[in-house]
Design an enzyme around this catalytic site. Structure first.
Site, mmCIF file in Angstrom:
data_model
loop_
_atom_site.group_PDB
_atom_site.id
_atom_site.type_symbol
_atom_site.label_atom_id
_atom_site.label_comp_id
_atom_site.label_asym_id
_atom_site.label_seq_id
_atom_site.Cartn_x
_atom_site.Cartn_y
_atom_site.Cartn_z
ATOM 1 N N HIS A 1 -4.489 20.421 -39.899
ATOM 2 C CA HIS A 1 -3.988 21.791 -39.721
ATOM 3 C C HIS A 1 -4.700 22.703 -40.724
ATOM 4 O O HIS A 1 -5.021 22.284 -41.837
ATOM 5 C CB HIS A 1 -2.466 21.824 -39.939
ATOM 6 C CG HIS A 1 -1.858 23.133 -39.545
ATOM 7 N ND1 HIS A 1 -1.875 24.224 -40.375
ATOM 8 C CD2 HIS A 1 -1.245 23.532 -38.397
ATOM 9 C CE1 HIS A 1 -1.275 25.239 -39.748
ATOM 10 N NE2 HIS A 1 -0.892 24.839 -38.548
ATOM 11 N N GLU B 1 -3.698 24.894 -42.639
ATOM 12 C CA GLU B 1 -3.045 25.011 -43.956
ATOM 13 C C GLU B 1 -3.383 23.800 -44.834
ATOM 14 O O GLU B 1 -3.473 23.915 -46.051
ATOM 15 C CB GLU B 1 -1.527 25.179 -43.763
ATOM 16 C CG GLU B 1 -1.201 26.563 -43.226
ATOM 17 C CD GLU B 1 0.044 26.643 -42.363
ATOM 18 O OE1 GLU B 1 0.877 25.725 -42.396
ATOM 19 O OE2 GLU B 1 0.171 27.649 -41.625
ATOM 20 N N GLY C 1 0.447 32.636 -37.862
ATOM 21 C CA GLY C 1 1.503 33.258 -38.663
ATOM 22 C C GLY C 1 1.256 34.729 -38.947
ATOM 23 O O GLY C 1 1.939 35.336 -39.776
ATOM 24 N N GLY D 1 4.068 27.638 -34.136
ATOM 25 C CA GLY D 1 4.669 27.611 -35.469
ATOM 26 C C GLY D 1 5.983 28.379 -35.469
ATOM 27 O O GLY D 1 7.027 27.851 -35.086
ATOM 28 N N GLY D 2 5.926 29.644 -35.867
ATOM 29 C CA GLY D 2 7.130 30.471 -36.035
ATOM 30 C C GLY D 2 8.099 30.412 -34.863
ATOM 31 O O GLY D 2 9.310 30.231 -35.060
ATOM 32 N N ASN E 1 5.371 23.091 -34.524
ATOM 33 C CA ASN E 1 5.092 22.716 -35.911
ATOM 34 C C ASN E 1 6.066 23.467 -36.820
ATOM 35 O O ASN E 1 5.941 24.674 -37.000
ATOM 36 C CB ASN E 1 3.637 23.097 -36.250
ATOM 37 C CG ASN E 1 3.317 22.894 -37.716
ATOM 38 O OD1 ASN E 1 4.038 22.205 -38.431
ATOM 39 N ND2 ASN E 1 2.238 23.505 -38.173
ATOM 40 N N TRP E 2 7.007 22.740 -37.366
ATOM 41 C CA TRP E 2 8.056 23.386 -38.168
ATOM 42 C C TRP E 2 7.605 23.702 -39.593
ATOM 43 O O TRP E 2 8.327 24.331 -40.344
ATOM 44 C CB TRP E 2 9.298 22.496 -38.230
ATOM 45 C CG TRP E 2 9.976 22.253 -36.912
ATOM 46 C CD1 TRP E 2 9.589 22.717 -35.682
ATOM 47 C CD2 TRP E 2 11.165 21.492 -36.696
ATOM 48 N NE1 TRP E 2 10.463 22.289 -34.716
ATOM 49 C CE2 TRP E 2 11.443 21.533 -35.305
ATOM 50 C CE3 TRP E 2 12.022 20.779 -37.534
ATOM 51 C CZ2 TRP E 2 12.541 20.890 -34.747
ATOM 52 C CZ3 TRP E 2 13.117 20.131 -36.978
ATOM 53 C CH2 TRP E 2 13.373 20.195 -35.599
ATOM 54 N N LYS E 3 6.455 23.191 -39.974
ATOM 55 C CA LYS E 3 5.932 23.387 -41.338
ATOM 56 C C LYS E 3 7.000 22.992 -42.371
ATOM 57 O O LYS E 3 7.765 22.066 -42.134
ATOM 58 C CB LYS E 3 5.468 24.827 -41.531
ATOM 59 C CG LYS E 3 4.570 25.307 -40.397
ATOM 60 C CD LYS E 3 3.847 26.557 -40.718
ATOM 61 C CE LYS E 3 3.114 27.035 -39.481
ATOM 62 N NZ LYS E 3 2.108 28.013 -39.729
ATOM 63 N N GLU F 1 -6.900 26.490 -33.127
ATOM 64 C CA GLU F 1 -6.058 27.474 -33.807
ATOM 65 C C GLU F 1 -6.924 28.355 -34.701
ATOM 66 O O GLU F 1 -7.287 27.953 -35.816
ATOM 67 C CB GLU F 1 -5.027 26.770 -34.685
ATOM 68 C CG GLU F 1 -4.096 25.847 -33.942
ATOM 69 C CD GLU F 1 -2.818 25.631 -34.734
ATOM 70 O OE1 GLU F 1 -1.762 25.959 -34.205
ATOM 71 O OE2 GLU F 1 -2.886 25.171 -35.878
ATOM 72 N N SER G 1 0.289 32.364 -33.260
ATOM 73 C CA SER G 1 1.235 33.421 -32.866
ATOM 74 C C SER G 1 1.608 33.383 -31.380
ATOM 75 O O SER G 1 1.775 34.430 -30.749
ATOM 76 C CB SER G 1 0.685 34.804 -33.255
ATOM 77 O OG SER G 1 0.528 34.884 -34.658
HETATM 78 C C1 PEP Z 1 0.791 26.784 -36.493
HETATM 79 O O1 PEP Z 1 1.361 26.636 -37.558
HETATM 80 O O2 PEP Z 1 0.150 25.835 -36.040
HETATM 81 C C2 PEP Z 1 0.912 28.072 -35.795
HETATM 82 C C3 PEP Z 1 0.188 28.246 -34.720
HETATM 83 O O3 PEP Z 1 1.772 29.002 -36.325
HETATM 84 P P1 PEP Z 1 2.259 30.384 -35.629
HETATM 85 O O4 PEP Z 1 2.647 30.062 -34.210
HETATM 86 O O5 PEP Z 1 3.416 30.846 -36.464
HETATM 87 O O6 PEP Z 1 1.094 31.328 -35.667
#
Ligand code: PEP
Length: 252
Positions: free
Chosen positions: A96, A98, A174, A235-236, A10-12, A168, A214
């Site tokens: 998600h 967010e 994040g 994500g990251g 997920n590049w957000k 999640e 993470s």
């Molecule tokens: C996400 O955005 O779905 C996520 C899991 O982010 P991260 O891996 O950065 O925690």
């Protein structure tokens, strides 16, 4: 039951067109044969068409990060499922944390978005998970159960055949903080039980449940080795080709 693992990035709200091209080419050229794993990237809407074109001959599928419930109309600034399908993408992330937190998406609305995804032949990746406050109050089982039952109440198991669920925990997204393998194991089992009660045991057995929060190369193997973890939503670490590749390899 053997479920093919699915690793999704997920590049957000990151990646210009140039960055997006570099990233997917980096992944594809470095890892030519990933083995028995499905790989998906979710660029921002603006890069969907470009990323689909670049990945045309590759094993990597493309997802949008959100969609609107309606297919068209006076909804300024929104993107519909048929527009996403039109880019060539075939997955969509829905609900998600967010989106729930900053855009106040409800379970009901998330259910409508799943309807829109299925209507447009897009595979939904439904995100669920509790906040830190809910975890501290020991409400994580109840919260995830409610998110799933309310969002999926209007569907049959045939309609949801290809759906993916991403667990999640919001406190692990994040933040660098990862749920322990025990915490992940018990909630993934719980989600499968909830699906079994709502639909059937064989359906629950087939649905792929990703962990997200993470995930990075150093913890991917431990998490992805768990029986009820069928991949990761990343994500990251999905923004760096080498990190994403290490996570893909850890799933096989
Ligand atoms: C996400 O955005 O779905 C996520 C899991 O982010 P991260 O891996 O950065 O925690």
């Amino acid at each position: 039951m053997t479920r093919t693992p699915i690793i999704a990035g997920n590049w957000k709200m990151h990646m210009t067109l140039e960055d997006a091209k570099d990233l997917v080419l980096g992944i594809h050229h470095t890892l030519k044969f990933p083995g028995n794993v499905d790989v998906v990237v979710a660029p921002p809407f603006t890069a969907l068409t470009t990323v689909v074109a670049v990945l045309k001959e590759s094993y990597i599928d493309v997802a949008a990060q959100n969609l609107h419930e309606k297919d068209q109309g006076a909804y300024t600034g929104e993107i519909s499922g048929n527009f996403i399908k039109n880019t060539g993408a075939n997955y969509v992330i829905i609900g998600h944390s967010e989106r729930r937190q900053y855009f106040h998406e409800t379970n009901e609305q998330i259910g409508e978005k799943i309807t829109a995804a299925l209507r447009n032949d897009l595979i939904p990746i439904l995100c669920v998970g509790e906040t830190l406050e809910q975890r501290t109050a020991n409400e994580h089982f109840a919260v995830t159960q409610k998110q799933i039952t309310e969002a999926l109440k209007d569907f049959s198991e045939i309609e949801l055949e290809k759906m993916v669920i991403a667990y999640e925990p919001v406190w692990a997204i994040g933040t660098g903080e990862v749920a322990t393998v025990e915490q992940i194991d018990e909630i993934h089992k719980h989600i499968r039980t909830v699906l079994g009660e709502m639909f059937s045991g064989s359906f629950a057995d087939k649905v792929r449940i990703q962990y997200g929060g993470s995930v990075k190369p150093s913890n991917a193997k431990d998490i992805l080795s768990l029986e009820h973890v069928d991949g990761a939503l990343v994500g990251g670490a999905a923004l760096k080709a080498m990190d994403f590749i290490e996570i893909i390899k850890a799933a096989v």
